[in-house]
Scaffold this motif. Structure first.
Motif, PDB file in Angstrom:
ATOM      1  N   ASP A  18     118.577 105.344  13.724  1.00 30.37           N
ATOM      2  CA  ASP A  18     117.390 104.582  13.331  1.00 30.37           C
ATOM      3  C   ASP A  18     117.349 104.338  11.821  1.00 30.37           C
ATOM      4  N   ALA A  19     118.035 105.176  11.033  1.00 27.32           N
ATOM      5  CA  ALA A  19     118.039 105.032   9.580  1.00 27.32           C
ATOM      6  C   ALA A  19     119.038 103.982   9.091  1.00 27.32           C
ATOM      7  N   GLU A  20     119.824 103.409   9.991  1.00 27.50           N
ATOM      8  CA  GLU A  20     120.795 102.387   9.564  1.00 27.50           C
ATOM      9  C   GLU A  20     120.049 101.236   8.904  1.00 27.50           C
ATOM     10  N   ASP A  81     111.097 108.282   4.266  1.00 23.65           N
ATOM     11  CA  ASP A  81     109.855 108.681   4.928  1.00 23.65           C
ATOM     12  C   ASP A  81     109.425 107.704   6.020  1.00 23.65           C
ATOM     13  N   MET A  82     109.856 106.463   5.925  1.00 22.22           N
ATOM     14  CA  MET A  82     109.427 105.461   6.903  1.00 22.22           C
ATOM     15  C   MET A  82     109.876 105.824   8.328  1.00 22.22           C
ATOM     16  N   LEU A  83     110.844 106.725   8.459  1.00 23.24           N
ATOM     17  CA  LEU A  83     111.336 107.089   9.794  1.00 23.24           C
ATOM     18  C   LEU A  83     110.363 107.989  10.550  1.00 23.24           C
ATOM     19  N   MET A  88     111.784 106.458  18.358  1.00 22.89           N
ATOM     20  CA  MET A  88     112.157 107.674  19.067  1.00 22.89           C
ATOM     21  C   MET A  88     110.975 108.630  19.178  1.00 22.89           C
ATOM     22  N   PHE A  89     110.161 108.740  18.133  1.00 23.55           N
ATOM     23  CA  PHE A  89     109.032 109.656  18.155  1.00 23.55           C
ATOM     24  C   PHE A  89     107.960 109.192  19.134  1.00 23.55           C
ATOM     25  N   GLN A  90     107.846 107.875  19.337  1.00 24.65           N
ATOM     26  CA  GLN A  90     106.911 107.365  20.353  1.00 24.65           C
ATOM     27  C   GLN A  90     107.361 107.804  21.743  1.00 24.65           C
TER      28      GLN A  90
END
Length: 155
Positions: A18-20, A81-83, A88-90
């Motif tokens: 997701d950080a890509e 921090d935006m991650l 995925m957390f949803q």
């Protein structure tokens, strides 16, 4: 099905994917700090960074256009921090709230797998309208089950 999907990778790897496209900082086993744009992350934590600044253990900085880091050489990764709001957390929140049930549309078979499952369900109900036999009749065909060869006198 796991929280993170069918590909069986863990939460840290999904978060890394997701950080890509974001700027991250990586510390290596040699003590180097590398900050750059995460272009690609692999499941083995191999990272491909672009426009990176490498700071060695003595504090000397150098700029490189691209750098490839092997997963085993990485000590830790600082992510943006935006991650905190990553999709995925949803899924994890939904997983906890609904006791492990996947969100709508997740885990549903598609393509050829869906066709195979649909045909199997129709066969179980006895309503498969494909190459059936007149009067029902049981099996045979390519699978070798039923009243074909190998029945051994049953029925």
């Amino acid at each position: 099905m796991s929280v993170v999907g069918n590909n069986r990778v863990g939460i840290p790897i999904v978060l890394l994917h997701d950080a890509e496209g974001a700027v991250i900082t990586v510390e290596t086993k040699k003590g180097e700090l590398i900050r750059g744009l995460l272009f690609e992350a692999e499941d083995m934590m191999n990272l491909y960074l672009q426009n990176a600044v490498i700071t060695d253990v003595n504090g000397v900085k150098r700029k490189v256009k691209q750098v490839y880091l092997r997963g085993p050489e990485i000590v830790f990764i600082v992510l943006p921090d935006m991650l905190q709001h990553a999709p995925m957390f949803q899924r994890i929140k939904h997983w906890r709230k609904h006791g492990g049930a996947p969100p709508e549309g997740v885990g549903a078979a598609v393509g050829q797998a869906a066709a195979i499952l649909r045909k199997a369900q129709e066969r179980r109900r006895g309503g498969f309208g494909g190459r059936g036999r007149i009067g029902g009749g049981g099996g045979g065909g390519r699978s070798g089950f039923g009243r074909g060869r190998g029945d051994f006198g049953r029925g």
